[in-house]
Motif scaffolding. Sequence first.
Motif, PDB file in Angstrom:
ATOM      1  N   VAL A   7     -45.488 -24.505  -5.129  1.00 31.45           N
ATOM      2  CA  VAL A   7     -43.978 -23.985  -4.901  1.00 31.45           C
ATOM      3  C   VAL A   7     -42.980 -23.213  -4.204  1.00 31.45           C
ATOM      4  CG1 VAL A   7     -42.424 -23.120  -7.147  1.00 31.45           C
ATOM      5  CG2 VAL A   7     -44.304 -24.914  -7.693  1.00 31.45           C
ATOM      6  N   GLU A   8     -42.636 -23.583  -3.187  1.00 28.88           N
ATOM      7  CA  GLU A   8     -41.524 -22.270  -2.424  1.00 28.88           C
ATOM      8  C   GLU A   8     -40.102 -22.268  -2.756  1.00 28.88           C
ATOM      9  OE1 GLU A   8     -40.415 -22.067   2.316  1.00 28.88           O
ATOM     10  OE2 GLU A   8     -41.737 -24.762   1.157  1.00 28.88           O
ATOM     11  N   ILE A   9     -40.212 -21.001  -2.922  1.00 26.68           N
ATOM     12  CA  ILE A   9     -39.052 -20.351  -3.378  1.00 26.68           C
ATOM     13  C   ILE A   9     -37.843 -20.335  -2.515  1.00 26.68           C
ATOM     14  CG2 ILE A   9     -39.350 -19.994  -5.368  1.00 26.68           C
ATOM     15  CD1 ILE A   9     -39.340 -16.689  -5.054  1.00 26.68           C
ATOM     16  N   CYS A  10     -36.248 -20.135  -2.202  1.00 29.94           N
ATOM     17  CA  CYS A  10     -35.571 -19.718  -1.069  1.00 29.94           C
ATOM     18  C   CYS A  10     -36.521 -20.401   0.208  1.00 29.94           C
ATOM     19  CB  CYS A  10     -35.983 -18.150  -0.712  1.00 29.94           C
ATOM     20  SG  CYS A  10     -35.223 -17.117  -2.227  1.00 29.94           S
ATOM     21  N   ALA A  11     -36.450 -21.824   0.394  1.00 27.41           N
ATOM     22  CA  ALA A  11     -37.544 -22.865   0.748  1.00 27.41           C
ATOM     23  C   ALA A  11     -37.090 -22.839   2.691  1.00 27.41           C
ATOM     24  CB  ALA A  11     -37.719 -23.707   0.591  1.00 27.41           C
ATOM     25  N   GLY A  12     -35.107 -22.873   2.545  1.00 26.30           N
ATOM     26  CA  GLY A  12     -34.272 -22.142   3.632  1.00 26.30           C
ATOM     27  C   GLY A  12     -34.693 -24.071   4.954  1.00 26.30           C
ATOM     28  N   ALA A  13     -34.672 -24.724   5.809  1.00 26.17           N
ATOM     29  CA  ALA A  13     -35.026 -25.815   6.167  1.00 26.17           C
ATOM     30  C   ALA A  13     -36.303 -25.716   5.952  1.00 26.17           C
ATOM     31  CB  ALA A  13     -33.692 -25.802   6.912  1.00 26.17           C
ATOM     32  N   GLY A  14     -37.164 -24.872   5.981  1.00 29.04           N
ATOM     33  CA  GLY A  14     -38.649 -26.283   5.712  1.00 29.04           C
ATOM     34  C   GLY A  14     -39.544 -25.029   7.137  1.00 29.04           C
ATOM     35  N   GLY A  15     -38.921 -24.071   7.774  1.00 31.32           N
ATOM     36  CA  GLY A  15     -40.083 -23.739   8.408  1.00 31.32           C
ATOM     37  C   GLY A  15     -41.293 -23.354   8.372  1.00 31.32           C
ATOM     38  N   ALA A  37     -28.666 -26.356   4.209  1.00 30.42           N
ATOM     39  CA  ALA A  37     -30.610 -26.283   3.924  1.00 30.42           C
ATOM     40  C   ALA A  37     -31.253 -27.446   3.596  1.00 30.42           C
ATOM     41  CB  ALA A  37     -31.319 -24.578   3.637  1.00 30.42           C
ATOM     42  N   ALA A  38     -30.899 -26.998   2.343  1.00 33.45           N
ATOM     43  CA  ALA A  38     -32.149 -28.633   1.526  1.00 33.45           C
ATOM     44  C   ALA A  38     -31.582 -29.760   2.151  1.00 33.45           C
ATOM     45  CB  ALA A  38     -31.085 -28.624  -0.541  1.00 33.45           C
ATOM     46  N   ALA A  39     -30.634 -30.103   2.151  1.00 36.21           N
ATOM     47  CA  ALA A  39     -30.334 -31.143   3.152  1.00 36.21           C
ATOM     48  C   ALA A  39     -31.042 -31.504   3.902  1.00 36.21           C
ATOM     49  CB  ALA A  39     -28.831 -31.881   3.136  1.00 36.21           C
ATOM     50  N   THR A  40     -31.522 -30.695   4.656  1.00 33.88           N
ATOM     51  CA  THR A  40     -32.468 -30.827   5.957  1.00 33.88           C
ATOM     52  C   THR A  40     -33.806 -31.139   5.057  1.00 33.88           C
ATOM     53  OG1 THR A  40     -31.113 -29.450   7.652  1.00 33.88           O
ATOM     54  CG2 THR A  40     -33.242 -29.327   7.916  1.00 33.88           C
ATOM     55  N   LEU A  41     -33.855 -30.651   4.034  1.00 36.92           N
ATOM     56  CA  LEU A  41     -35.531 -30.647   3.447  1.00 36.92           C
ATOM     57  C   LEU A  41     -35.581 -31.716   3.242  1.00 36.92           C
ATOM     58  CD1 LEU A  41     -35.377 -27.471   1.656  1.00 36.92           C
ATOM     59  CD2 LEU A  41     -37.153 -28.100   3.490  1.00 36.92           C
ATOM     60  N   LYS A  42     -34.655 -32.118   2.545  1.00 37.42           N
ATOM     61  CA  LYS A  42     -34.886 -33.855   1.908  1.00 37.42           C
ATOM     62  C   LYS A  42     -34.821 -35.493   3.413  1.00 37.42           C
ATOM     63  CE  LYS A  42     -34.789 -35.088  -1.852  1.00 37.42           C
ATOM     64  NZ  LYS A  42     -35.997 -35.509  -2.281  1.00 37.42           N
ATOM     65  N   TYR A 282     -45.176 -30.777  14.942  1.00 32.14           N
ATOM     66  CA  TYR A 282     -44.176 -29.594  14.430  1.00 32.14           C
ATOM     67  C   TYR A 282     -42.853 -29.751  14.889  1.00 32.14           C
ATOM     68  CZ  TYR A 282     -47.220 -26.013  14.347  1.00 32.14           C
ATOM     69  OH  TYR A 282     -48.536 -25.449  13.686  1.00 32.14           O
ATOM     70  N   GLN A 283     -42.553 -31.684  14.334  1.00 31.00           N
ATOM     71  CA  GLN A 283     -41.012 -32.620  14.981  1.00 31.00           C
ATOM     72  C   GLN A 283     -40.608 -32.418  13.941  1.00 31.00           C
ATOM     73  OE1 GLN A 283     -39.765 -34.027  18.142  1.00 31.00           O
ATOM     74  NE2 GLN A 283     -41.687 -32.827  18.350  1.00 31.00           N
ATOM     75  N   TRP A 284     -39.155 -31.938  13.522  1.00 33.41           N
ATOM     76  CA  TRP A 284     -38.252 -31.482  12.118  1.00 33.41           C
ATOM     77  C   TRP A 284     -36.796 -32.122  12.801  1.00 33.41           C
ATOM     78  CZ3 TRP A 284     -40.533 -30.800   8.188  1.00 33.41           C
ATOM     79  CH2 TRP A 284     -40.023 -30.332   6.842  1.00 33.41           C
ATOM     80  N   THR A 285     -36.065 -32.649  12.022  1.00 31.45           N
ATOM     81  CA  THR A 285     -34.705 -33.251  12.206  1.00 31.45           C
ATOM     82  C   THR A 285     -33.586 -32.254  11.552  1.00 31.45           C
ATOM     83  OG1 THR A 285     -34.858 -35.414  12.911  1.00 31.45           O
ATOM     84  CG2 THR A 285     -32.849 -34.847  11.832  1.00 31.45           C
ATOM     85  N   PHE A 286     -32.556 -32.022  11.655  1.00 28.45           N
ATOM     86  CA  PHE A 286     -32.097 -30.880  11.233  1.00 28.45           C
ATOM     87  C   PHE A 286     -30.868 -31.642  10.772  1.00 28.45           C
ATOM     88  CE2 PHE A 286     -35.001 -27.741  12.864  1.00 28.45           C
ATOM     89  CZ  PHE A 286     -35.137 -27.026  11.932  1.00 28.45           C
ATOM     90  N   THR A 287     -30.322 -31.576  10.109  1.00 28.05           N
ATOM     91  CA  THR A 287     -29.060 -31.878   9.378  1.00 28.05           C
ATOM     92  C   THR A 287     -27.859 -31.143   9.037  1.00 28.05           C
ATOM     93  OG1 THR A 287     -29.364 -31.837   7.503  1.00 28.05           O
ATOM     94  CG2 THR A 287     -30.076 -33.599   7.964  1.00 28.05           C
ATOM     95  N   GLY A 288     -26.384 -31.307   9.450  1.00 30.37           N
ATOM     96  CA  GLY A 288     -25.045 -30.643   9.204  1.00 30.37           C
ATOM     97  C   GLY A 288     -24.058 -30.526  10.098  1.00 30.37           C
TER      98      GLY A 288
END
Length: 419
Positions: A7-15, A37-42, A282-288
Amino acid sequence: MADLSVVEICAGAGGQSLGLELAGFHHALAVELDGNAAATLKENRPDWDVRIGDVADREVWKPEEFAGIDLLAGGVPCPPFSIAGKQLGAVDERDLFAWTVEHVSKIRPRALLLENVRGLSMPRFAAYRQHVKDRLKEEGYWSDWKLLEARDYGVPQLRPRFVLVAMRPEDAPWFYWPDENPCTGTVGTELYELMASRGWRGARKWADGANGIAPTIVGGSKKHGGADLGPTRAKAAWRALGVDAMGVADEPPNESHPVGFLPKLTTEMVARIQGWGASPEYQWTFTGRKTSRYRQIGNAFPPPVARAVGTSIVNAFKQKGTPKDLAEVEKEVLHDPLYVALKAAKSPLTEEELVRASGEKIDSSSFERRMAMLARDFVIDEDDRLDGRAYRLVDFKGFTGQKGHERHARFAEMRSRIS
């Protein structure tokens, strides 16, 4: 070990999220205050249970419903401890460190992992750290703190993070901080490909000149304006590396830019400096929008560092290596002897009595400074007596979940500005 839960709290964008996933954990839940940041996680992990809101709000999640998970982790807010801020600590409405530690008693995870800024490692917060360690010990957990530098784990950046790991006694003897894997690259070697991607003829010369490690990426907050690469000193360090730090570019330079052009970084380049994108895993997509993406990236725990610590936790679960004698290790760990003496006292103690009980050699001016620091995070009663002023530790000021705590009103007032 194939099904370790976190369980990760204050998860940010996923680092931290990505790093822990690569270490072998799957997310039972991720909680994040910022919707972008939550949208990036999803976007990256659509099957995850991602909840948006204040982690201390029981309408968002109920900690006891996740009792028995393997790992409780988080990058709780940094401003309460940041050297760049007021260092309000326990009385800052954003402080969730103590809240998280207190909820170990409800969740009973096999391990706890929390990371924060270097400021938490400083003398100002010695008693705060001791309080955290004492509470964890009372709940049956061994714990340790360590300042980790991102460049020591393959990340091309000067980014110190202060990390807390706590484990149950049956696993703790096998926990060792990860071995260092120093970054051998530079800003130039990491970013050359991206800088040259649109045909800029000066990319090679630029990369050869950008022959150092990046200063700490500063994500900033909603209180400030658009994206840039940090305060004055950081901007000067970036300029020495051939980077215009007065903003973030939409695109890399192209063939129309002169060879000696001073480029800005794009958000993709900033992500690379944080450890994302250097290899397929380590690929990751950032939204916003750009500023939001920059803040998400800049405020993150670098994935390779999170992976290294996560792997050390998994190795402890597997009981790899040689177990250490926790009693011997603990002899060396005492963050604030004065606080320990004050906490152990059965009745109020004078300055002379407290100093003697602490075992430290402290003069009166140093004692007053130490007590003033203590009083910022703890309620301390003072009583003038014939033999001198006496002190008694009453309570911790921090928010640990109390319904009537003043944190709720301050948080509600500042909600739109907290990130």
